[in-house]
Design a protein around this motif. Structure first.
Motif, PDB file in Angstrom:
ATOM      1  N   CYS A  21       0.602  -1.159   0.394  1.00  0.00           N
ATOM      2  CA  CYS A  21       0.005  -0.309   0.177  1.00  0.00           C
ATOM      3  C   CYS A  21       1.673   1.265   0.148  1.00  0.00           C
ATOM      4  CB  CYS A  21      -0.743  -0.358   0.852  1.00  0.00           C
ATOM      5  SG  CYS A  21       0.504  -0.124   3.104  1.00  0.00           S
ATOM      6  N   GLY A  22       0.161   2.180  -0.649  1.00  0.00           N
ATOM      7  CA  GLY A  22       1.006   3.721  -0.433  1.00  0.00           C
ATOM      8  C   GLY A  22       1.976   4.198   0.796  1.00  0.00           C
ATOM      9  N   VAL A  26       5.569   4.847   1.449  1.00  0.00           N
ATOM     10  CA  VAL A  26       6.369   5.956   1.809  1.00  0.00           C
ATOM     11  C   VAL A  26       7.364   5.699   2.827  1.00  0.00           C
ATOM     12  CG1 VAL A  26       5.609   8.241   2.607  1.00  0.00           C
ATOM     13  CG2 VAL A  26       4.348   7.540   0.862  1.00  0.00           C
ATOM     14  N   ASP A  27       7.061   5.205   3.705  1.00  0.00           N
ATOM     15  CA  ASP A  27       8.002   4.978   5.226  1.00  0.00           C
ATOM     16  C   ASP A  27       8.947   4.389   4.569  1.00  0.00           C
ATOM     17  OD1 ASP A  27       6.057   5.600   6.488  1.00  0.00           O
ATOM     18  OD2 ASP A  27       5.161   3.845   7.507  1.00  0.00           O
ATOM     19  N   ALA A  28       9.331   3.369   3.479  1.00  0.00           N
ATOM     20  CA  ALA A  28      10.733   2.805   3.041  1.00  0.00           C
ATOM     21  C   ALA A  28      11.873   3.162   2.423  1.00  0.00           C
ATOM     22  CB  ALA A  28       9.897   2.056   2.266  1.00  0.00           C
ATOM     23  N   MET A  47       7.611   6.867 -11.405  1.00  0.00           N
ATOM     24  CA  MET A  47       6.984   5.873 -11.683  1.00  0.00           C
ATOM     25  C   MET A  47       5.985   5.188 -12.222  1.00  0.00           C
ATOM     26  SD  MET A  47       6.105   5.548  -7.103  1.00  0.00           S
ATOM     27  CE  MET A  47       7.836   5.491  -5.822  1.00  0.00           C
ATOM     28  N   ASP A  48       5.600   4.051 -12.418  1.00  0.00           N
ATOM     29  CA  ASP A  48       4.334   3.854 -13.135  1.00  0.00           C
ATOM     30  C   ASP A  48       3.477   4.289 -12.681  1.00  0.00           C
ATOM     31  OD1 ASP A  48       3.889   1.634 -11.576  1.00  0.00           O
ATOM     32  OD2 ASP A  48       5.095   0.471 -12.298  1.00  0.00           O
ATOM     33  N   ASN A  49       1.806   3.429 -13.164  1.00  0.00           N
ATOM     34  CA  ASN A  49       0.880   4.451 -12.898  1.00  0.00           C
ATOM     35  C   ASN A  49      -0.149   3.321 -12.355  1.00  0.00           C
ATOM     36  OD1 ASN A  49       0.586   2.623 -15.186  1.00  0.00           O
ATOM     37  ND2 ASN A  49      -1.563   3.339 -15.392  1.00  0.00           N
ATOM     38  N   ALA A  50       0.979   2.429 -11.274  1.00  0.00           N
ATOM     39  CA  ALA A  50       0.035   1.248 -10.245  1.00  0.00           C
ATOM     40  C   ALA A  50      -0.545   1.738  -9.297  1.00  0.00           C
ATOM     41  CB  ALA A  50       1.150   0.885  -9.186  1.00  0.00           C
ATOM     42  N   SER A  51      -2.030   1.810  -8.575  1.00  0.00           N
ATOM     43  CA  SER A  51      -3.142   2.124  -7.848  1.00  0.00           C
ATOM     44  C   SER A  51      -1.586   3.153  -6.441  1.00  0.00           C
ATOM     45  CB  SER A  51      -4.062   1.575  -7.922  1.00  0.00           C
ATOM     46  OG  SER A  51      -3.496   0.481  -7.315  1.00  0.00           O
ATOM     47  N   TYR A  52      -1.009   1.526  -5.839  1.00  0.00           N
ATOM     48  CA  TYR A  52      -0.592   1.822  -4.380  1.00  0.00           C
ATOM     49  C   TYR A  52       0.430   3.300  -4.890  1.00  0.00           C
ATOM     50  CZ  TYR A  52       2.271  -1.756  -6.870  1.00  0.00           C
ATOM     51  OH  TYR A  52       3.795  -2.308  -8.152  1.00  0.00           O
ATOM     52  N   ASN A  53       1.494   3.410  -6.101  1.00  0.00           N
ATOM     53  CA  ASN A  53       2.677   4.131  -6.246  1.00  0.00           C
ATOM     54  C   ASN A  53       1.405   6.201  -6.199  1.00  0.00           C
ATOM     55  OD1 ASN A  53       4.213   2.443  -6.799  1.00  0.00           O
ATOM     56  ND2 ASN A  53       3.959   2.456  -8.777  1.00  0.00           N
ATOM     57  N   CYS A  56       1.422   6.466  -2.228  1.00  0.00           N
ATOM     58  CA  CYS A  56       2.604   6.669  -2.263  1.00  0.00           C
ATOM     59  C   CYS A  56       3.444   8.302  -2.848  1.00  0.00           C
ATOM     60  CB  CYS A  56       3.452   5.528  -3.108  1.00  0.00           C
ATOM     61  SG  CYS A  56       5.459   5.897  -2.696  1.00  0.00           S
ATOM     62  N   LEU A  57       2.891   8.576  -3.907  1.00  0.00           N
ATOM     63  CA  LEU A  57       3.004   9.980  -3.839  1.00  0.00           C
ATOM     64  C   LEU A  57       2.112  10.714  -3.303  1.00  0.00           C
ATOM     65  CD1 LEU A  57       5.989  10.952  -6.210  1.00  0.00           C
ATOM     66  CD2 LEU A  57       4.943   8.795  -5.845  1.00  0.00           C
ATOM     67  N   ARG A  58       1.387  10.827  -3.409  1.00  0.00           N
ATOM     68  CA  ARG A  58       0.510  11.896  -2.665  1.00  0.00           C
ATOM     69  C   ARG A  58       1.077  11.823  -1.542  1.00  0.00           C
ATOM     70  NH1 ARG A  58      -4.154   9.013  -3.269  1.00  0.00           N
ATOM     71  NH2 ARG A  58      -4.398   8.642  -0.786  1.00  0.00           N
ATOM     72  N   PHE A  59       1.375  11.141  -0.754  1.00  0.00           N
ATOM     73  CA  PHE A  59       1.927  11.139   0.708  1.00  0.00           C
ATOM     74  C   PHE A  59       3.131  11.702   0.606  1.00  0.00           C
ATOM     75  CE2 PHE A  59      -0.970   7.513   1.180  1.00  0.00           C
ATOM     76  CZ  PHE A  59      -2.108   8.092   2.350  1.00  0.00           C
ATOM     77  N   LEU A  60       4.123  11.421  -0.457  1.00  0.00           N
ATOM     78  CA  LEU A  60       5.195  11.352  -0.095  1.00  0.00           C
ATOM     79  C   LEU A  60       5.887  13.324  -0.865  1.00  0.00           C
ATOM     80  CD1 LEU A  60       8.040  10.519   0.345  1.00  0.00           C
ATOM     81  CD2 LEU A  60       8.152  10.474  -2.210  1.00  0.00           C
ATOM     82  N   ARG A  61       4.420  13.645  -1.142  1.00  0.00           N
ATOM     83  CA  ARG A  61       4.398  14.964  -1.314  1.00  0.00           C
ATOM     84  C   ARG A  61       3.498  15.675  -0.122  1.00  0.00           C
ATOM     85  NH1 ARG A  61       2.871  18.142  -6.307  1.00  0.00           N
ATOM     86  NH2 ARG A  61       2.165  15.863  -7.807  1.00  0.00           N
ATOM     87  N   GLU A  62       2.848  14.837   0.663  1.00  0.00           N
ATOM     88  CA  GLU A  62       2.564  15.932   1.421  1.00  0.00           C
ATOM     89  C   GLU A  62       3.897  15.887   2.863  1.00  0.00           C
ATOM     90  OE1 GLU A  62      -0.983  14.147   2.751  1.00  0.00           O
ATOM     91  OE2 GLU A  62      -2.492  14.163   1.704  1.00  0.00           O
TER      92      GLU A  62
END
Length: 301
Positions: A21-22, A26-28, A47-53, A56-62
């Motif tokens: 999951c995202g 993100v934690d890793a 990244m590619d367009n997998a749903s968990y990516n 992940c990018l949304r949390f990382l951006r935050e």
């Protein structure tokens, strides 16, 4: 003279237990960046367009937005993998014409299954004086470029297959002359994608300044083949155009910035290609947006 050299480093391999999951990803990633002292030095992530990516990018951006201001309000932070998008385009198109490819694929498998069949095929090739003696390319269906190479190879032997069937009555995968014409048309489209992929990705140095012109080359062939007289080519290209518009229908800022940074191109490349990709209103808005983002990027340096 300043010379840029592409640097590649593998920072770490991290095991993330399934289900992915995202948040876990993100934690890793963040832990790795922190340990390497890079958490405040990330410019962009691809990244590619997998749903968990996506999550992940949304949390990382935050996370990064809280610690520092992202360039251009984060427009450059997430860049979709061009190789992955090109693969999605082609796979969607090939999915529409699977029956055309299947006969060729099964023919190649059939001939390469036994040495006696390969020898029979080779004798016919020699009789027709085609030069190349072997039909050896078997594709991987998940890799479109291998399918393209298989079709190209098989086309060289299209006159051999009918004669081969005369000697092997159990061979049931013979393509019709019309189907071979369709294979040729498919290869005309895939050739452009193959060239674009090689220019952008088979390189040891940064080539992002070429992205805009190469993506335009893809758009150009899709527009041309969308009006093809062949119904099956129009269906194939229609699926590809839908995917193109989904991912590149909006202005890709990073592509344009890279081309502007090339002193041979500057903003002229965008001004030349945008009217051929977007409507008149979209072209004006996109160029103004790019110009504003470039000023903002310059002021933030």
């Amino acid at each position: 003279m300043l010379i840029w050299r592409l640097q590649k480093r593998v920072l770490n391999f991290v095991h993330v237990p399934p289900p992915h999951c995202g948040v876990d990803i993100v934690d890793a990633i963040y832990k790795c960046l922190k340990e390497c002292g890079l958490k405040n030095k990330v410019f962009t992530v691809s990244m590619d367009n997998a749903s968990y990516n996506h999550s992940c990018l949304r949390f990382l951006r935050e996370i990064f937005s809280r610690n520092r201001r992202l360039l251009c309000k984060g427009k450059l932070f997430h860049v979709r993998c061009c190789a992955h998008i090109l693969n999605l385009l082609v796979q969607d198109g090939l999915g529409e014409i699977g029956h055309i490819i299947e006969n060729v694929r099964e023919s190649v498998k059939y001939i390469n299954q036994y040495e006696a069949r390969k020898q029979t095929f080779s004798k016919i090739v020699q009789q027709l004086q085609l030069g190349t003696k072997k039909l050896v390319i078997i594709d991987f269906p998940t890799r479109w470029n291998s399918t393209f190479q298989m079709l190209l190879c098989a086309l060289k032997f299209k006159d051999v297959f009918p004669r081969f069937q005369g000697r092997k009555p159990n061979y049931d995968y013979l393509s019709t002359p019309e189907e071979w014409k369709n294979v040729e048309k498919v290869c005309e489209v895939l050739e452009v994608f193959n060239v674009v992929t090689n220019i952008i990705f088979d390189s040891d140095y940064p080539t992002s300044n070429f992205y805009l012109s190469e993506i335009y080359r893809v758009k150009e062939i899709l527009n041309l083949k969308a009006m093809d007289e062949s119904d099956f080519i129009r269906r194939m290209v229609g699926k590809m155009k839908g995917k193109f518009d989904k991912y590149w229908g909006e202005c890709n800022l990073l592509m344009v910035v890279a081309s502007v940074m090339d002193p041979r191109c500057k903003l002229r490349l965008a001004e030349m290609f945008f009217p051929k990709i977007y409507s008149e209103a979209e072209t004006r808005n996109n160029i103004e947006q790019v110009r504003g983002d470039l000023y903002q990027l310059y002021m933030s340096m």
